[in-house]
Design an enzyme around this catalytic site. Sequence first.
Site, PDB file in Angstrom:
ATOM      1  N   GLN A  32     -16.023  65.816   7.289  1.00 23.02           N
ATOM      2  CA  GLN A  32     -15.606  63.766   7.344  1.00 23.02           C
ATOM      3  C   GLN A  32     -14.581  63.519   6.767  1.00 23.02           C
ATOM      4  O   GLN A  32     -14.817  63.937   5.400  1.00 23.02           O
ATOM      5  CB  GLN A  32     -17.144  63.499   6.739  1.00 23.02           C
ATOM      6  CG  GLN A  32     -17.927  62.890   7.971  1.00 23.02           C
ATOM      7  CD  GLN A  32     -18.946  61.838   7.665  1.00 23.02           C
ATOM      8  OE1 GLN A  32     -19.221  62.092   8.680  1.00 23.02           O
ATOM      9  NE2 GLN A  32     -18.327  61.441   6.584  1.00 23.02           N
ATOM     10  N   ARG A  71     -26.602  63.718   9.293  1.00 24.00           N
ATOM     11  CA  ARG A  71     -25.313  64.616   8.794  1.00 24.00           C
ATOM     12  C   ARG A  71     -24.615  65.062   9.870  1.00 24.00           C
ATOM     13  O   ARG A  71     -25.476  65.877  11.159  1.00 24.00           O
ATOM     14  CB  ARG A  71     -25.571  65.966   7.577  1.00 24.00           C
ATOM     15  CG  ARG A  71     -26.796  64.963   6.956  1.00 24.00           C
ATOM     16  CD  ARG A  71     -25.578  64.299   5.792  1.00 24.00           C
ATOM     17  NE  ARG A  71     -26.088  63.201   4.551  1.00 24.00           N
ATOM     18  CZ  ARG A  71     -26.292  61.371   4.528  1.00 24.00           C
ATOM     19  NH1 ARG A  71     -26.651  61.434   6.343  1.00 24.00           N
ATOM     20  NH2 ARG A  71     -27.040  61.524   3.613  1.00 24.00           N
ATOM     21  N   HIS A 108     -18.337  57.407  10.666  1.00 25.42           N
ATOM     22  CA  HIS A 108     -19.247  57.222   9.934  1.00 25.42           C
ATOM     23  C   HIS A 108     -19.756  55.729   9.433  1.00 25.42           C
ATOM     24  O   HIS A 108     -18.922  55.259   7.894  1.00 25.42           O
ATOM     25  CB  HIS A 108     -19.074  57.691   8.987  1.00 25.42           C
ATOM     26  CG  HIS A 108     -20.724  58.353   8.469  1.00 25.42           C
ATOM     27  ND1 HIS A 108     -21.020  59.618   7.028  1.00 25.42           N
ATOM     28  CD2 HIS A 108     -22.182  57.811   8.384  1.00 25.42           C
ATOM     29  CE1 HIS A 108     -22.397  58.826   6.899  1.00 25.42           C
ATOM     30  NE2 HIS A 108     -22.383  58.228   7.641  1.00 25.42           N
ATOM     31  N   ASN A 140     -29.259  51.374   3.033  1.00 24.93           N
ATOM     32  CA  ASN A 140     -28.812  50.555   5.224  1.00 24.93           C
ATOM     33  C   ASN A 140     -29.560  51.777   5.728  1.00 24.93           C
ATOM     34  O   ASN A 140     -29.517  51.715   6.910  1.00 24.93           O
ATOM     35  CB  ASN A 140     -28.200  51.971   4.933  1.00 24.93           C
ATOM     36  CG  ASN A 140     -27.914  53.753   5.115  1.00 24.93           C
ATOM     37  OD1 ASN A 140     -29.566  53.562   4.115  1.00 24.93           O
ATOM     38  ND2 ASN A 140     -26.852  53.944   4.851  1.00 24.93           N
TER      39      ASN A 140
END
Length: 338
Positions: A279, A250, A298, A113
Amino acid sequence: MKVVAVLYPDKHPDRHPDVLASTERGLDLGEHLAEQGHELVTTSDTGDELDAQLTDAEVVVTTPFWPLYLGRERIEKAANLKLVITAGVGSDHVDADAATERGITVAEVTGSNVVSVAEHNVLQILALVRNFVPAHQQVLDGRWDVADAAQEAHDLEGKTVGIIGLGAIGARTALRLKPFDVTMLYHARHRRSPADESVLGVRYSRLDDLISQSDVVCAALPLMEGSKALFDADRIATMKQGAWLVNTARGAIVDTDALREACESGRLGGYAGDTWYPQPAPADHPWRDMPRHALTIHYSGMTIEAQQRIAAGVREIIDLHLDGSAPPEDYIIAAPGD
């Protein structure tokens, strides 16, 4: 062999034919495993259904952070588990100590990613500096007030951007920012070579100096000892008045209440990122309705191209496991004996 894949639910799979990291697509592992006599079970459940599936699972595949948190208690109940694979990057939702104590290897698809998140960093830096969100909101609200939108809109050129963490994502973020003619500072545990610094267009700085001198601060470091609540009220107070903070690293790196207060008071020019704590973020999370933000859910590391890289990496790791081999070294997060 049984593989349990805990992936994102997709309420409308007919609308999302290219989303591989969903329970419906299962990273396209089902047919591949079935041809070899193995079973793939996909789920987004995190309760009793998942626990029942884990009792005889040999491999668990999980997207980062949500929906599965694989703690010690759950690991100890999975008697046959040998391998945990994060379908992406970021494995601190897995208790690596508990896993390795029981002979379980934890792996992720390193680098899958990197491009996606680096591009998202640049997107969110520009969204903040150019005051994009309030200007776009005027369109939705039927307004046309150029003075109101322009009051907090700036050029990125000539600004100082500080990048905390210069790993793969931080480095690619720097490369993408270099053409904007900005001054780039970075802080990392390991300083880059002079050649790397020249190519990336960055200059090393102590953390406190970077934070106090930067117009934009971009966090690109992992959550680890020393980085939780790195941006608390005291550290935010040392940033330039009106500076912008971007965090796709984060959510827990930033103190939730201190950030909201800084955005409400105008101490910060704005905040953007796609990582939250916890989350998924609850509907009443303090960041959802705070001013001066350009937050997203996210998803930065889950572009269609990233998912294709993730699916290929997960398949590679599973195929090696079936052959009795370990994952590639750069994919291993923790292994028995660490």
